[in-house]
Design a protein around this motif. Structure first.
Motif, PDB file in Angstrom:
ATOM      1  N   ILE A   5       0.838  -1.209   0.000  1.00 56.10           N
ATOM      2  CA  ILE A   5       0.000   0.000   0.000  1.00 56.10           C
ATOM      3  C   ILE A   5       0.869   1.254   0.000  1.00 56.10           C
ATOM      4  O   ILE A   5       0.603   2.218  -0.719  1.00 56.10           O
ATOM      5  N   SER A   9       0.870   3.861  -3.015  1.00 61.31           N
ATOM      6  CA  SER A   9       0.477   5.225  -2.640  1.00 61.31           C
ATOM      7  C   SER A   9       1.567   6.226  -3.003  1.00 61.31           C
ATOM      8  O   SER A   9       1.277   7.320  -3.508  1.00 61.31           O
ATOM      9  N   PHE A 244      -5.851   1.623  -5.171  1.00 55.69           N
ATOM     10  CA  PHE A 244      -5.032   2.543  -4.377  1.00 55.69           C
ATOM     11  C   PHE A 244      -4.307   3.574  -5.250  1.00 55.69           C
ATOM     12  O   PHE A 244      -3.863   4.597  -4.751  1.00 55.69           O
ATOM     13  N   SER A 245      -4.210   3.305  -6.547  1.00 56.24           N
ATOM     14  CA  SER A 245      -3.608   4.284  -7.457  1.00 56.24           C
ATOM     15  C   SER A 245      -4.480   5.522  -7.632  1.00 56.24           C
ATOM     16  O   SER A 245      -4.038   6.528  -8.177  1.00 56.24           O
ATOM     17  N   LEU A 247      -5.201   7.552  -5.588  1.00 56.71           N
ATOM     18  CA  LEU A 247      -4.670   8.707  -4.854  1.00 56.71           C
ATOM     19  C   LEU A 247      -4.081   9.731  -5.829  1.00 56.71           C
ATOM     20  O   LEU A 247      -3.896  10.900  -5.474  1.00 56.71           O
ATOM     21  N   THR A 251      -4.063  13.819  -5.510  1.00 59.72           N
ATOM     22  CA  THR A 251      -2.802  14.571  -5.460  1.00 59.72           C
ATOM     23  C   THR A 251      -2.775  15.657  -6.519  1.00 59.72           C
ATOM     24  O   THR A 251      -2.322  16.785  -6.266  1.00 59.72           O
ATOM     25  N   MET A 279     -10.871   3.502   0.062  1.00 52.42           N
ATOM     26  CA  MET A 279      -9.551   2.938   0.353  1.00 52.42           C
ATOM     27  C   MET A 279      -9.445   2.489   1.803  1.00 52.42           C
ATOM     28  O   MET A 279      -8.898   1.416   2.100  1.00 52.42           O
TER      29      MET A 279
END
Length: 298
Positions: A5, A9, A244-245, A247, A251, A279
């Motif tokens: 993770i 991340s 999880f990508s 994020l 960003t 998530m």
């Protein structure tokens, strides 16, 4: 799982910052092909030096190189070209939103092609993520239907790339070595495309002493993002890596607000919250399953 993770991340956060650097280079007159070419071309010496220092074997054979080109470099390179080309027909917000449908395509590939079972909580999290991503959508101009198709295709090619990363023929390769050969394959392909499209002639570029530094930073960040993604995929698998990508768009939004003074709309805040909750739902469900399994073995 925690390490996976963290790596995914980290990759997503770095990928989220890269558009800011790319946008700065665009202002000097470079196009998508030339930026992508130098982004990967400059990664080659960096990765080569790291592999030599760490004494990593670079022997992969002709079949191994062909597999990297067809299943890793080709879908990865196509993703960049399709997404960047879609910007010419639809807004960046719409194109990016459609591209981030790739977790759905990853799960569809895993179900229908690899016949994998998907946990119910992952499907619930995916639904929440899709709702969150939809909050980033700009108004669609249906005159730009070609751009919509290109952005959809970029989601499919990126999903193929992620699924292939966890396959055994690539799983056994060192991430640095895999990244090196991927960069070589993409650089050669983009170099040929750039030569015939005259994108590498730089006739419309405004030279500035800062340009080499920007390209080095872009290549270094890209290397961190790619290697971290490959390492993370080995721990999480393609499905969780894709989730999880996500994020990355969060960003990008934060970076745009902080660095470019972009306006932060209420819907985008809601979208970010949906993604983060999804998530956290995956993390908590996995930790509960781990505790149950440990109790059963005692």
């Amino acid at each position: 799982m925690v390490f996976g993770i963290v790596m995914v991340s980290l990759s997503a956060i770095v990928y989220g910052v890269i558009p800011l650097i790319t946008k700065t280079i665009y202002e000097f007159g470079f196009d998508a092909i030339s930026i992508s070419f130098f982004r990967f071309f400059l990664m080659i010496p960096i990765l080569l030096v790291i592999c030599i220092i760490k004494n990593k074997s670079l022997k992969i054979g002709i079949l191994g190189l062909l597999n990297i080109f067809l299943f890793i470099a080709l879908p990865s390179g196509l993703t960049m070209l399709l997404l960047n080309e879609s910007y010419n027909y639809i807004s960046i917000g719409t194109a990016t939103t459609l591209h981030f449908l790739y977790p759905a395509f990853v799960i569809l590939i895993c179900i229908f092609y690899y016949h994998q079972e998907i946990e119910r909580k992952i499907l619930i999290s995916l639904l929440m993520i899709m709702i969150g991503i939809s909050c980033f959508m700009d108004r669609i101009d249906y005159k730009g239907i070609f751009g919509i198709i290109l952005a959809f295709l970029s989601a499919i090619t990126y999903a193929i790339y992620l699924v292939q990363l966890e396959q055994k023929k690539f799983y056994d390769l060192d991430p640095m070595v895999l990244s090196l050969y991927t960069s070589i394959c993409i650089s050669i392909t983009l170099g040929i495309i750039g030569f015939f499209s005259k994108s590498l002639l730089f006739e419309s570029c405004n030279y500035d002493n800062r340009i080499p530094l920007y390209f080095i930073i872009l290549s270094f960040f890209s290397m961190i993002a790619i290697v971290s993604l490959q390492i993370g995929t080995r721990y999480l698998g393609a499905k969780l890596t894709a989730l999880f990508s996500l994020l990355e768009p969060i960003t990008s939004i934060v970076t745009g607000v902080v660095c470019l003074q972009e306006e932060l709309h209420f819907l985008k805040i809601i979208g970010c919250l949906f993604i983060l909750i999804a998530m956290l739902n995956i993390i908590f469900s996995k930790s509960k399953n781990k505790k149950k399994n440990s109790k059963m073995t005692m």
